[in-house]
Structures are given as C-alpha cells and as structure tokens.
Design an enzyme around this catalytic site. Structure first.
Site, PDB file in Angstrom:
ATOM      1  CE  LYS A  90      -3.818   2.154   2.625  1.00  0.00           C
ATOM      2  NZ  LYS A  90      -4.724   1.981   3.775  1.00  0.00           N
ATOM      3  CB  SER A 165      -7.780   3.983   2.874  1.00  0.00           C
ATOM      4  OG  SER A 165      -6.953   3.389   3.879  1.00  0.00           O
ATOM      5  CB  SER A 189      -8.253   0.975   5.729  1.00  0.00           C
ATOM      6  OG  SER A 189      -8.879   2.210   5.939  1.00  0.00           O
TER       7      SER A 189
END
Length: 467
Positions: A90, A165, A189
């Site tokens: 990420k 996210s 997330s």
C-alpha cells in the site's frame, strides 16, 4: 498508466493467477521460475490497469532483477520463506528507493530513503515488491476515490468502488496482479476492501506488527494488515510480519452476531454458522444490543488524532488548498471539535474493550457480516456510506482486536459477500484456523475470480454456499 509501468503488450491469454503457496511449491520443485512469474504478472497488470487504476507506482523492472536473484537462491539451496513471491505494498508504507505518495499530491515525488519495518521484514524473507497500490488520500476515507490519482475500481464490476482505504491492494489482488499484499487498517481499511473484492484480510491485534515507516492516521488505532486470496496464503505472510503464537488446541466456540435478516450479508452469515455447527463447532447466537456502539467513539478519535498529525507536520492548515475536498472537510470538522470530546471518547473506548473482553469469556470467535451492503457505484456513493459501513467494523479498531475477513458467498449480482471473524487480542492463529475451515466448507464459493472485462465476460455466480 502508473509511474514505473512499462507499456507491455499482452502476448495471448495469461494463465490463471497462482497462490503464493503454489508458487513456492513450483519454485521448490524447479517447475517454475520467479522471473517467469514476474513477467506474467506484469502482463496481467498491464491488461487490467486501464480498467482498475490499482497501482500508484509499478516496480516491474526492479522486480525482474530481484526475481533473477531469487532464482539463483532456489537453485543453490538458500531460498528464504517467501523467496521470489511477489507482494504489493500500500502506498502509505515506505519503500526504499520506490516512490511513496501517501495518496497525496503533496508527496507526489516523495521517494523514501528507508523501508518501513514491515517491508524490510518481507524483503528479508525473500519477497519481491511488485509495486505500490492506490490508497485514499492519507488513508482517510473508505472508497479509494483519490482526487489526485483518480478512483480505483473493483475488478468484479469496475463501475463500483473496491472500498478503502486499501482499495488498490484489494483490487490488484482480486485481479491477480500478485498473490499477497500489505494494507493498513485504522477504521476497517483492510477489512472493507477485502469484503468488497472477495479477499481474505486480517486486521491484527493493535501493536502486533511494527508501524515504523508507515504514515500515521490515528496512531492509537493504526495497524498494518496482510491481504491475500486465501487464508493459507495469508498465513504465509502473517508468519513473516507477525509475532509467533501458539496453535489453538481447543474446540472453537462461535458466537453469531445477529444482523438485519433481510440482507444477503446476514443470510450468508447464518449459512456459515450452520456449516460450522454441522462441522462440530458449538455455535450460539449473541445479543447484539449488549455491545456498545463504537462508531461515534472511533470517529471522534480519528478526527482528533488525524488533525494532530497534520498540524505537527505543518501541512494543515498551511497547505489546505492542496488537500482533496473530503479530507479537507474532515480536518475542518476536527478544527471545530471540542477537545473534551476526545477524552470522553477514550472513556467510552475503555468500556468497549471491557464489554468485548467479557464476551470472549463465553465465546472464542464472533461471526458477523463484514459489511451490510454490496460495493456501491463510484459515482453513487450513499451520503451516509460511513454510517452504514462503520458500525460493524469500528469496535475491532477501537478495542485493538484482531479480525479476519473471508469470502462467504455472492449476492444475486455476482458481487462477493465477506464475513468477519473477531477474536480476543493475540488470537490470530485461532482466527486463521477458523477462516481456513470456513473456506474449506464453502469450497465452490472460493474458486471464482473476476474476469477482465476488456477480454472476457463474467461468469454467472451462485448466491450463497450450500448448507
């Protein structure tokens, strides 16, 4: 096309994505080369990226060089636990020499000089960082609709959100860019996009995985979590980044947390509960009303801690015009908040922890829907999206509990439905064991993956596993 991606022309049909477990077995037997794997995955990403926008920065050229080194290690007997296995990271997690933007235009050209601790750990184990995956700006949102880099799309239906996210990691995993990924979870997330994209995602116990080198959102709730297509693969990554824990040796007591019975998510959970009961696990229905609401407390905590970090770094309000509208609005809301609200939220947090601790004296695992709705269209996110999503996933973040999302079924539109398994702190092995059992009991549901809409049509899907 993300930074670092070569304009590769696909050379015919690609083989189906392989699991990390299968790749390691093939490397060990000499049937497959890490170089071949990286080349294949680069082609697959090139096919999918125009539809998904899952990568912020690709790392294929460097990955090919590392793959050649991994091939040598397999040949000379010095292979490490994840030798040659591609992993996506990420874009909130620092990677030495590889652009890391935190989803912000302010850091569009930021290249860290050191790896985050968790990245260093996977590299020491032989993993190959294939690229950086898209995130909501500063990880402060649930859609990965980024105003600076564009929206990331769900491979099951590219008109829909993958969630956030960690939506880039989820979309790329589901599309087969790589078998493993790292995400972060402050308010769901890892779990939300894992559910929306039909994956396995673990929010570990708070503090279990080092967060040094990871951009903070709310430091009292931030964790790094592994993501994969299967629990078996996730366990491989967890073994490298998480603390060792003893295996579970007792019969698992399951508590079913009731939800709106008219939703497909609740119906899938009931089916899974029946399957677990038929497999010999004791299952009891819990009283959902006895658990305190955690969502408002978590929201207050994130607002205060998020604002504090941006103030300390000198980003807010000095560079307010460089934020996207939604994150700027959250910071403005935080500016107007009463500081006493944060203290009140921490008192409520202690009560949430105590209530769940008492619950785990009666059951070992709590089974609940991961999210109550299907992924909505990107251009039609409900105004109350956060209020819909967070009540089912906030308590784990607030209380620091480990929670595992696995696929449980499909809705009539062919979109995956995730279930959530929650346990007491430091019981990740128990969650992984239970998650593997769920995947075995729902075998046919676990074998379907999205087809590239540019090349093939989606197959029809069953709604829920058979009891």
């Amino acid at each position: 096309m993300p930074d670092g991606m070569s304009p590769l022309t696909p050379g015919g049909a690609l083989p189906p994505p392989s699991s990390a477990t299968a790749l390691l077995a093939a490397f060990r037997a000499g049937h497959l080369s890490p170089v071949e794997v990286v080349e294949t995955l680069a082609r697959r990403a090139a096919e999918w990226e125009p539809s998904l926008n899952a990568l912020t920065t690709a790392n294929f050229e460097a990955a090919a060089r590392h793959a050649a080194g991994a091939e040598l290690r397999w040949s000379d007997g010095t292979a490490r636990p994840l030798e040659g296995v591609p992993v996506l990271v990420k874009d909130l997690i620092d990677t030495e020499g590889l652009r890391t933007t935190y989803g912000s235009a302010m850091f569009a050209d930021h290249v860290p000089t050191a790896d985050a601790e968790v990245v260093a750990a996977i590299r020491r184990a032989g993993a190959i960082v294939l690229g950086k995956t898209a995130t909501h700006e500063f990880a402060w949102g649930l859609t990965t609709d980024n105003p600076h880099f564009g929206p990331t799309r769900n491979p099951w239906d590219p008109s829909r959100t993958p969630g956030g996210s960690s939506g880039g990691s989820a979309a790329a995993l589901a599309a087969g860019y790589a078998p493993l990924a790292l995400g972060t979870d402050t308010a769901g997330s890892v779990r939300l996009p894992s559910a929306f994209c039909g994956l396995t995602g673990l929010r570990p116990t708070f503090g279990a995985v080092p967060v040094t080198g990871v951009r903070p959102l709310a430091p009292s709730a931030d964790v790094v979590g592994p993501m994969a297509r299967t629990v078996e693969d996730l366990r491989l990554l967890w073994t490298v980044i998480g603390p060792a824990s003893p295996p579970n040796t007792t019969t698992v007591r399951v508590g079913l947390l009731p939800a709106d019975p008219t939703t497909e998510a609740a119906q899938v959970c009931t089916t899974i509960a029946d399957l677990l009961a038929n497999a010999g696990l004791p299952v009891v229905e819990l009283d959902a009303g006895a658990l305190p609401a955690a969502n408002p407390l978590l929201g207050t905590t994130i607002l205060a801690e998020g604002r504090r970090g941006h103030l300390r770094e000198g980003l807010w309000p000095d560079r307010a015009d460089e934020y996207g509208a939604d994150v700027r609005a959250r910071l403005e809301l935080a500016d107007a908040a009463d500081p006493a609200d944060y203290l009140d939220a921490q008192e409520g947090r202690a009560y949430v922890r105590a209530t769940w601790a008492e619950l785990f004296t009666r059951v070992d695992v709590v089974l609940s829907p991961a999210v109550p709705i299907a992924p909505p269209p990107i251009d039609a996110i409900p105004p109350d999206f956060r209020a819909i999503i967070l009540p089912g996933i906030a308590a784990q973040s607030l209380a620091g509990l480990p929670a595992l999302v696995v696929r449980g079924g499909f809705d009539p539109a062919g979109l995956p439905i995730g279930i959530q398994l929650t346990a007491a702190p430091w019981r990740e092995e128990l969650l992984l064991d239970t998650g593997e059992l769920v995947q075995r009991l729902t075998g046919p549901v676990q074998h379907r993956w999205p087809e590239n809409v540019n090349t093939t049509e989606k197959e029809s899907l069953n709604v829920v596993p058979q009891r």
